[in-house]
Design an enzyme around this catalytic site. Structure first.
Site: not given
Ligand code: NAP
Length: 249
Positions: A14, A89, A141, A155, A159, A188
């Site tokens: 990701g 990620n 998370s 979720y 996590k 974030i």
């Molecule tokens: P996100 O939308 O949660 O991240 C998704 C990423 O994972 C994208 O690159 C997506 O690829 C990829 N992905 C989704 N389904 C997949 C699959 N089946 N196989 C392989 N890759 C897959 O974006 P984010 O907010 O940047 O979060 C990144 C990570 O941090 C996640 O694990 C999320 O749970 C965690 N997190 C985020 C926050 C926050 O505040 N944003 C807080 C805590 C934890 P595509 O874009 O190409 O579909």
């Protein structure tokens, strides 16, 4: 302090957008040769790969172990058989659903994309992380600590599972010189997860509860990755709480 990881190789799943992109760029700035994977946003992956100066961008469904094994073998070949760093990620909130209304399919999808994917990718990388120096960083998370926001129990469970996987792997892989740690970001800002699943007014209410008075950035998460990957080799099985102090408020 200059962080020099020149010659090291990494996979960031990701790594095309959001937090994953920020981590990939931070590693590349320290000299790491980074390969990224995407799931549905291939155009963004190509753009990020150009920024990273690599052609190693792969479409991957990380919930499919056959695909994971194939893509990791391809990346390892491009890296002369050595993968030093894996950042698990990839993840997805999928949707906000109360448990009483949750289908079996939704539950499995959430566990698969956040937890099973980290298992598949970690298992696949072990044969290539054999130089006596390795780093695995898993994406948990704040939800895995506090149960998550509305409709995010599956979720949160996935996590929390990532933290258990991290600790188990840390024990198993220590004799190979591999550290395994986890990230637990809170809010974030300007990320796909928050933009897709958390209304602006809910984000504002969350910020109001954060002792530091603001949301986090992608760079805040990338910094924690650099800490685990480059600044210490004596921390393993730990979780970086990246949430502005809200956990202790
Ligand atoms: P996100 O939308 O949660 O991240 C998704 C990423 O994972 C994208 O690159 C997506 O690829 C990829 N992905 C989704 N389904 C997949 C699959 N089946 N196989 C392989 N890759 C897959 O974006 P984010 O907010 O940047 O979060 C990144 C990570 O941090 C996640 O694990 C999320 O749970 C965690 N997190 C985020 C926050 C926050 O505040 N944003 C807080 C805590 C934890 P595509 O874009 O190409 O579909």
């Amino acid at each position: 302090m200059e962080i020099n990881l020149k010659g090291r190789t990494a996979i960031v799943t990701g790594g095309n957008i959001g937090i994953g992109r920020g981590i990939a760029l931070a590693l590349a700035r320290c000299g790491v040769n980074v390969a990224i994977t995407c799931f549905s946003h291939e155009e963004e992956a190509n753009k990020t790969a150009r920024e990273l100066g690599t052609t190693l961008s792969f479409q991957l469904d990380a919930t499919d172990s056959t695909q994971v094994n194939r893509v990791f073998a391809q990346i390892a070949k491009a890296f002369s058989g050595q993968i030093n760093i894996l950042v698990n990620n990839a993840g997805n909130l999928v949707g906000r659903v109360p448990i009483a209304e949750m289908s079996d399919e939704h539950w499995r999808k959430v566990i698969d994309v956040n937890l099973t994917s980290a298992f598949y990718c970690s298992r696949a990388v072990i044969p290539y992380m054999n130089s006596g120096w390795g780093r695995i960083v898993n994406m948990s998370s704040l939800a895995g600590r506090d149960g998550g926001g509305a409709g995010a129990a599956a979720y949160a469970a996935s996590k929390a599972g990532v933290i258990g996987l991290t600790r188990g792997l840390a024990k198993e892989l220590a004799p190979k010189g591999i550290t395994v740690n986890a990230l637990a970001p809170g809010l974030i800002l300007d990320t796909p997860l928050q933009n897709n699943f958390t209304k602006p007014e809910v984000q504002q209410a969350t910020v109001a509860r954060i002792p530091l008075g603001h949301g986090g950035s992608v760079e805040d998460v990338a910094g924690a990755v650099l800490y685990f990957v480059a600044l210490t080799g004596f921390v393993t099985g730990e979780v970086a709480e990246i949430n502005g102090g809200v956990w202790f408020a």
